[in-house]
Design an enzyme around this catalytic site. Structure first.
Site, PDB file in Angstrom:
ATOM      1  N   THR A 195       0.954  -1.733  -0.078  1.00 18.13           N
ATOM      2  CA  THR A 195      -0.092  -0.049   0.120  1.00 18.13           C
ATOM      3  C   THR A 195       0.904   1.278  -0.520  1.00 18.13           C
ATOM      4  O   THR A 195       1.822   1.456   0.732  1.00 18.13           O
ATOM      5  CB  THR A 195      -0.618  -0.090   1.110  1.00 18.13           C
ATOM      6  OG1 THR A 195      -1.329  -1.548   1.211  1.00 18.13           O
ATOM      7  CG2 THR A 195      -2.207   1.228   1.250  1.00 18.13           C
ATOM      8  N   ALA A 228      -2.614   4.428  -3.574  1.00 20.70           N
ATOM      9  CA  ALA A 228      -2.307   2.971  -3.791  1.00 20.70           C
ATOM     10  C   ALA A 228      -2.679   2.231  -2.882  1.00 20.70           C
ATOM     11  O   ALA A 228      -1.870   1.840  -2.488  1.00 20.70           O
ATOM     12  CB  ALA A 228      -1.600   2.869  -5.014  1.00 20.70           C
ATOM     13  N   SER A 233      -6.779  -0.184  -2.201  1.00 25.21           N
ATOM     14  CA  SER A 233      -7.469  -1.325  -3.336  1.00 25.21           C
ATOM     15  C   SER A 233      -6.863  -1.530  -4.365  1.00 25.21           C
ATOM     16  O   SER A 233      -6.474  -2.611  -4.935  1.00 25.21           O
ATOM     17  CB  SER A 233      -8.942  -0.904  -3.310  1.00 25.21           C
ATOM     18  OG  SER A 233      -9.505  -0.483  -1.946  1.00 25.21           O
ATOM     19  N   GLU A 261      -3.899 -14.475   3.036  1.00 24.73           N
ATOM     20  CA  GLU A 261      -3.607 -13.673   3.484  1.00 24.73           C
ATOM     21  C   GLU A 261      -5.825 -13.446   4.103  1.00 24.73           C
ATOM     22  O   GLU A 261      -6.110 -12.812   5.134  1.00 24.73           O
ATOM     23  CB  GLU A 261      -3.374 -12.064   3.077  1.00 24.73           C
ATOM     24  CG  GLU A 261      -3.880 -11.088   3.576  1.00 24.73           C
ATOM     25  CD  GLU A 261      -2.605  -9.808   3.127  1.00 24.73           C
ATOM     26  OE1 GLU A 261      -1.669  -9.786   1.974  1.00 24.73           O
ATOM     27  OE2 GLU A 261      -3.162  -8.548   3.872  1.00 24.73           O
ATOM     28  N   ARG A 262      -5.870 -13.297   2.721  1.00 28.79           N
ATOM     29  CA  ARG A 262      -7.669 -13.307   3.547  1.00 28.79           C
ATOM     30  C   ARG A 262      -8.321 -14.295   3.900  1.00 28.79           C
ATOM     31  O   ARG A 262     -10.010 -14.004   5.200  1.00 28.79           O
ATOM     32  CB  ARG A 262      -8.406 -12.906   2.205  1.00 28.79           C
ATOM     33  CG  ARG A 262      -7.995 -11.311   1.632  1.00 28.79           C
ATOM     34  CD  ARG A 262      -8.448 -11.393   0.135  1.00 28.79           C
ATOM     35  NE  ARG A 262      -8.310  -9.944  -0.160  1.00 28.79           N
ATOM     36  CZ  ARG A 262      -8.162  -9.723  -1.304  1.00 28.79           C
ATOM     37  NH1 ARG A 262      -8.296 -10.303  -2.039  1.00 28.79           N
ATOM     38  NH2 ARG A 262      -7.072  -8.206  -1.968  1.00 28.79           N
ATOM     39  N   GLN A 291     -35.981 -11.827  25.746  1.00 27.71           N
ATOM     40  CA  GLN A 291     -35.824 -12.324  24.515  1.00 27.71           C
ATOM     41  C   GLN A 291     -35.308 -11.416  23.247  1.00 27.71           C
ATOM     42  O   GLN A 291     -35.213 -12.196  22.192  1.00 27.71           O
ATOM     43  CB  GLN A 291     -38.019 -12.383  23.979  1.00 27.71           C
ATOM     44  CG  GLN A 291     -38.007 -13.748  22.976  1.00 27.71           C
ATOM     45  CD  GLN A 291     -39.156 -13.939  22.950  1.00 27.71           C
ATOM     46  OE1 GLN A 291     -40.204 -12.957  22.114  1.00 27.71           O
ATOM     47  NE2 GLN A 291     -40.143 -15.284  22.392  1.00 27.71           N
ATOM     48  N   HIS A 334     -23.838  -5.429  26.651  1.00 21.46           N
ATOM     49  CA  HIS A 334     -23.208  -4.914  28.176  1.00 21.46           C
ATOM     50  C   HIS A 334     -23.247  -3.652  28.462  1.00 21.46           C
ATOM     51  O   HIS A 334     -22.775  -3.154  29.334  1.00 21.46           O
ATOM     52  CB  HIS A 334     -21.320  -5.288  27.483  1.00 21.46           C
ATOM     53  CG  HIS A 334     -20.613  -5.803  28.181  1.00 21.46           C
ATOM     54  ND1 HIS A 334     -20.848  -7.072  26.425  1.00 21.46           N
ATOM     55  CD2 HIS A 334     -19.507  -6.719  28.578  1.00 21.46           C
ATOM     56  CE1 HIS A 334     -19.940  -8.186  26.709  1.00 21.46           C
ATOM     57  NE2 HIS A 334     -19.342  -7.828  27.651  1.00 21.46           N
TER      58      HIS A 334
HETATM   59  C1  LIG Z   1      -4.248  -1.100  10.756  1.00 23.87           C
HETATM   60  C2  LIG Z   1      -3.824  -1.048   9.175  1.00 23.87           C
HETATM   61  C3  LIG Z   1      -3.209  -2.305   8.916  1.00 23.87           C
HETATM   62  C4  LIG Z   1      -2.718  -2.703   7.726  1.00 23.87           C
HETATM   63  N1  LIG Z   1      -1.271  -2.983   6.974  1.00 23.87           N
HETATM   64  C5  LIG Z   1      -0.981  -2.676   5.887  1.00 23.87           C
HETATM   65  C6  LIG Z   1       0.079  -4.125   5.854  1.00 23.87           C
HETATM   66  O1  LIG Z   1       1.158  -4.431   6.426  1.00 23.87           O
HETATM   67  N2  LIG Z   1       1.082  -3.959   4.354  1.00 23.87           N
HETATM   68  C7  LIG Z   1       0.005  -3.213   3.525  1.00 23.87           C
HETATM   69  O2  LIG Z   1       0.415  -2.769   2.234  1.00 23.87           O
HETATM   70  N3  LIG Z   1      -1.003  -2.094   3.511  1.00 23.87           N
HETATM   71  C8  LIG Z   1      -1.678  -2.282   4.420  1.00 23.87           C
HETATM   72  N4  LIG Z   1      -2.542  -1.550   5.177  1.00 23.87           N
HETATM   73  C9  LIG Z   1      -3.264  -1.064   4.197  1.00 23.87           C
HETATM   74  C10 LIG Z   1      -4.841  -1.690   4.169  1.00 23.87           C
HETATM   75  O3  LIG Z   1      -4.921  -2.679   3.222  1.00 23.87           O
HETATM   76  C11 LIG Z   1      -5.210  -0.195   2.392  1.00 23.87           C
HETATM   77  O4  LIG Z   1      -5.973   0.487   3.526  1.00 23.87           O
HETATM   78  C12 LIG Z   1      -7.396  -1.223   2.120  1.00 23.87           C
HETATM   79  O5  LIG Z   1      -6.685  -2.316   0.779  1.00 23.87           O
HETATM   80  C13 LIG Z   1      -7.161  -0.098   1.752  1.00 23.87           C
HETATM   81  O6  LIG Z   1      -7.199   1.367   0.507  1.00 23.87           O
HETATM   82  P1  LIG Z   1      -7.095   2.378   0.851  1.00 23.87           P
HETATM   83  O7  LIG Z   1      -7.043   2.732   2.718  1.00 23.87           O
HETATM   84  O8  LIG Z   1      -5.927   2.982   0.269  1.00 23.87           O
HETATM   85  O9  LIG Z   1      -8.364   2.771   0.574  1.00 23.87           O
HETATM   86  P2  LIG Z   1      -9.009   3.462  -0.301  1.00 23.87           P
HETATM   87  O10 LIG Z   1      -8.614   1.943  -1.945  1.00 23.87           O
HETATM   88  O11 LIG Z   1      -8.367   4.304  -0.911  1.00 23.87           O
HETATM   89  O12 LIG Z   1     -10.210   2.850  -0.594  1.00 23.87           O
HETATM   90  C14 LIG Z   1     -10.994   3.354  -0.150  1.00 23.87           C
HETATM   91  C15 LIG Z   1     -12.886   3.113   0.186  1.00 23.87           C
HETATM   92  O13 LIG Z   1     -13.066   2.865  -0.839  1.00 23.87           O
HETATM   93  C16 LIG Z   1     -14.405   1.659  -0.904  1.00 23.87           C
HETATM   94  N5  LIG Z   1     -13.497   1.536  -2.176  1.00 23.87           N
HETATM   95  C17 LIG Z   1     -12.504   0.987  -2.582  1.00 23.87           C
HETATM   96  N6  LIG Z   1     -12.640   0.267  -3.919  1.00 23.87           N
HETATM   97  C18 LIG Z   1     -14.427   0.155  -3.991  1.00 23.87           C
HETATM   98  C19 LIG Z   1     -14.951  -0.175  -5.641  1.00 23.87           C
HETATM   99  N7  LIG Z   1     -13.449  -1.335  -6.548  1.00 23.87           N
HETATM  100  N8  LIG Z   1     -15.438  -0.170  -5.711  1.00 23.87           N
HETATM  101  C20 LIG Z   1     -16.593   0.215  -4.267  1.00 23.87           C
HETATM  102  N9  LIG Z   1     -15.954   0.738  -3.127  1.00 23.87           N
HETATM  103  C21 LIG Z   1     -14.619   0.489  -3.479  1.00 23.87           C
HETATM  104  C22 LIG Z   1     -13.735   1.226  -0.696  1.00 23.87           C
HETATM  105  O14 LIG Z   1     -15.154   0.746   0.990  1.00 23.87           O
HETATM  106  C23 LIG Z   1     -12.858   1.353   0.659  1.00 23.87           C
HETATM  107  O15 LIG Z   1     -12.128   1.093   2.372  1.00 23.87           O
HETATM  108  C24 LIG Z   1      -3.413  -1.943   6.942  1.00 23.87           C
HETATM  109  C25 LIG Z   1      -4.120  -0.900   6.804  1.00 23.87           C
HETATM  110  C26 LIG Z   1      -4.599  -0.477   7.916  1.00 23.87           C
HETATM  111  C27 LIG Z   1      -5.780   0.345   8.313  1.00 23.87           C
END
Ligand SMILES: Cc1cc2nc3c(=O)[nH]c(=O)nc-3n(C[C@H](O)[C@H](O)[C@H](O)COP(=O)(O)OP(=O)(O)OC[C@H]3O[C@@H](n4cnc5c(N)ncnc54)[C@H](O)[C@@H]3O)c2cc1C
Length: 377
Positions: free
Chosen positions: A129, A133, A135, A242-243, A279, A338
């Site tokens: 990440t 960049a 997602s 990972e997933r 309930q 809670h």
């Molecule tokens: C605590 C923490 C630990 C992490 N550790 C690692 C690590 O060890 N190594 C590493 O490489 N990365 C790491 N990450 C990064 C993590 O994998 C990314 O934050 C994640 O992939 C989302 O990318 P972004 O934050 O850039 O969100 P963005 O890509 O900007 O997306 C923001 C939001 O938009 C929405 N979105 C995105 N794409 C789409 C789509 N195609 N369609 C609809 N909605 C969409 C989703 O709701 C998403 O949450 C970590 C993140 C956190 C917060």
């Protein structure tokens, strides 16, 4: 674990021994680690000596050579610890970063690093990440350039788990900026390499004992890991494991949250009877129990498909989407029952609620996972 057709004695024993380790070595200290913002290295070394860090790695390097079902067991049990930050520190090392070396490392690289990785003496991180960049992996901009002796990296990585703690980083960079997916390669960078620095440690809402950092590569010396131009495919391949790990971890958290809440509502009295007598309360918890059971079957089935080498991108994406959302719903309900106590920092459920939030974002946001599912429907 009862009545689980996917598990044998190895899995059952593994679950029991991880659970014992968590009770003895994590629960008494987790709060202190949260305050420090890190899991101590000795704990990881102890996990290494017990064999927990090499479950998936080859026996030749001290590992156990097990399959994705072992990942699911480890991750669920670590999730049950109630310390998501501890769980993710370990799982990034075992199931998100070091598999890059297992899959693509040369014999010399495997020989050099794998034994120490399995022992917990060399901690790993994976850096894909960037600030612009997440997602969209193809949009990374860190640049890899060939030098006389190897490669140099220039760029910045963001949100990297174990960013401060790690000794070895697997880093994605563009070796051919015009090459699209084929322009991405993976590199290994040692802590202390010339041109490498940890930019800053990031302060977070949850996972407080897991360090998350920004990494800076400024003419950094790096070694190619695997084939040039195959990095994007290596990342996509590793995302599968990972997933499964993240889904199983979320599931363990949800299951533990439910257990804590059942114990609470059976004791806590309001209007002349335990909350459990209402309930509305017990039906919501019963529904949650059903959802957790469904999630567990999905995780185990996806891990089993993976262990047989089947194409299970659809199932694994379902796991990540379903469990990442489920743990958030679960923590909302558990904290609700809670009452005020759940909002107070002293309760596990308060921490678990905060830890859960990132589970529908990190390692593949729910929406991105659902796109993977939709493509395959
Ligand atoms: C605590 C923490 C630990 C992490 N550790 C690692 C690590 O060890 N190594 C590493 O490489 N990365 C790491 N990450 C990064 C993590 O994998 C990314 O934050 C994640 O992939 C989302 O990318 P972004 O934050 O850039 O969100 P963005 O890509 O900007 O997306 C923001 C939001 O938009 C929405 N979105 C995105 N794409 C789409 C789509 N195609 N369609 C609809 N909605 C969409 C989703 O709701 C998403 O949450 C970590 C993140 C956190 C917060």
């Amino acid at each position: 674990m009862t009545g689980n057709p996917y598990f044998d004695d190895t899995h059952r024993l593994l679950a029991e021994s991880v659970r014992r380790f968590v009770e003895k070595e994590v629960l008494p200290h987790g709060e202190a680690w949260e305050a420090q913002g890190a899991v101590p290295r000795e704990v990881l070394r102890k996990m290494g000596s017990l064999g927990f860090l090499g479950l998936r790695h080859p026996e030749a390097y001290g590992g156990a050579g097990l399959d994705a079902l072992a990942t699911a067991v480890l991750a669920e049990e670590l999730g049950r610890s109630t310390f998501g930050g501890f769980a993710v520190t370990v799982l990034v090392h075992t199931d998100m970063a070091s598999p890059h070396l297992r899959h693509a490392g040369s014999p010399a690289q495997l020989e050099r690093w794998m034994p120490a990785i399995v022992k917990g003496e060399c901690i790993t991180a994976v850096a894909v990440t960037e600030a612009d960049a997440g997602s969209d992996v193809k949009a990374i901009r860190t640049r890899a350039t060939r030098t006389a002796g190897g490669w140099r990296l220039d760029g910045t990585k963001m949100f990297i788990t174990n960013g401060v703690l790690a000794d070895l980083y697997f880093v994605a960079a563009k070796s051919d900026p015009a090459g699209g997916a084929r322009g991405v390669s993976m590199f290994a960078v040692r802590k202390g390499a010339r041109g490498f620095s940890v930019g800053r440690q990031l302060d977070k809402m949850g996972w407080r004992c897991s360090d998350t950092a920004e990494l800076v590569f400024d003419g950094c010396e790096a070694e190619l890991l695997g084939e040039e131009g195959r990095g994007f495919y290596a990342i996509m391949r590793n995302f599968q494991n990972e997933r499964i790990a993240l889904g199983a971890m979320a599931l363990g958290e949800a299951a533990k949250g439910l257990e804590l809440t059942l114990a609470y509502v059976k004791e806590r009295r309001a209007f002349g009877a335990p909350l459990w007598e209402k309930q509305a309360v017990r039906q919501r918890l019963a529904r949650l129990a059903a959802e957790i059971e469904a999630g567990r079957r999905l995780v185990h089935h996806a891990a089993w498909l993976d262990s047989r080498g089947a194409d299970c991108v659809k199932e694994v994406s379902m796991v990540k989407a379903y469990c990442g959302e489920l743990v958030n719903r679960a923590m909302y309900e558990c904290l609700q029952f809670h009452g005020g106590a759940g909002f107070i920092r002293e309760t596990a459920i308060e921490r678990m609620y905060r830890d859960a939030r990132v589970q529908s974002i990190g390692g593949g946001a729910t929406e991105v996972m659902l796109e993977e599912v939709a493509k395959r429907l």
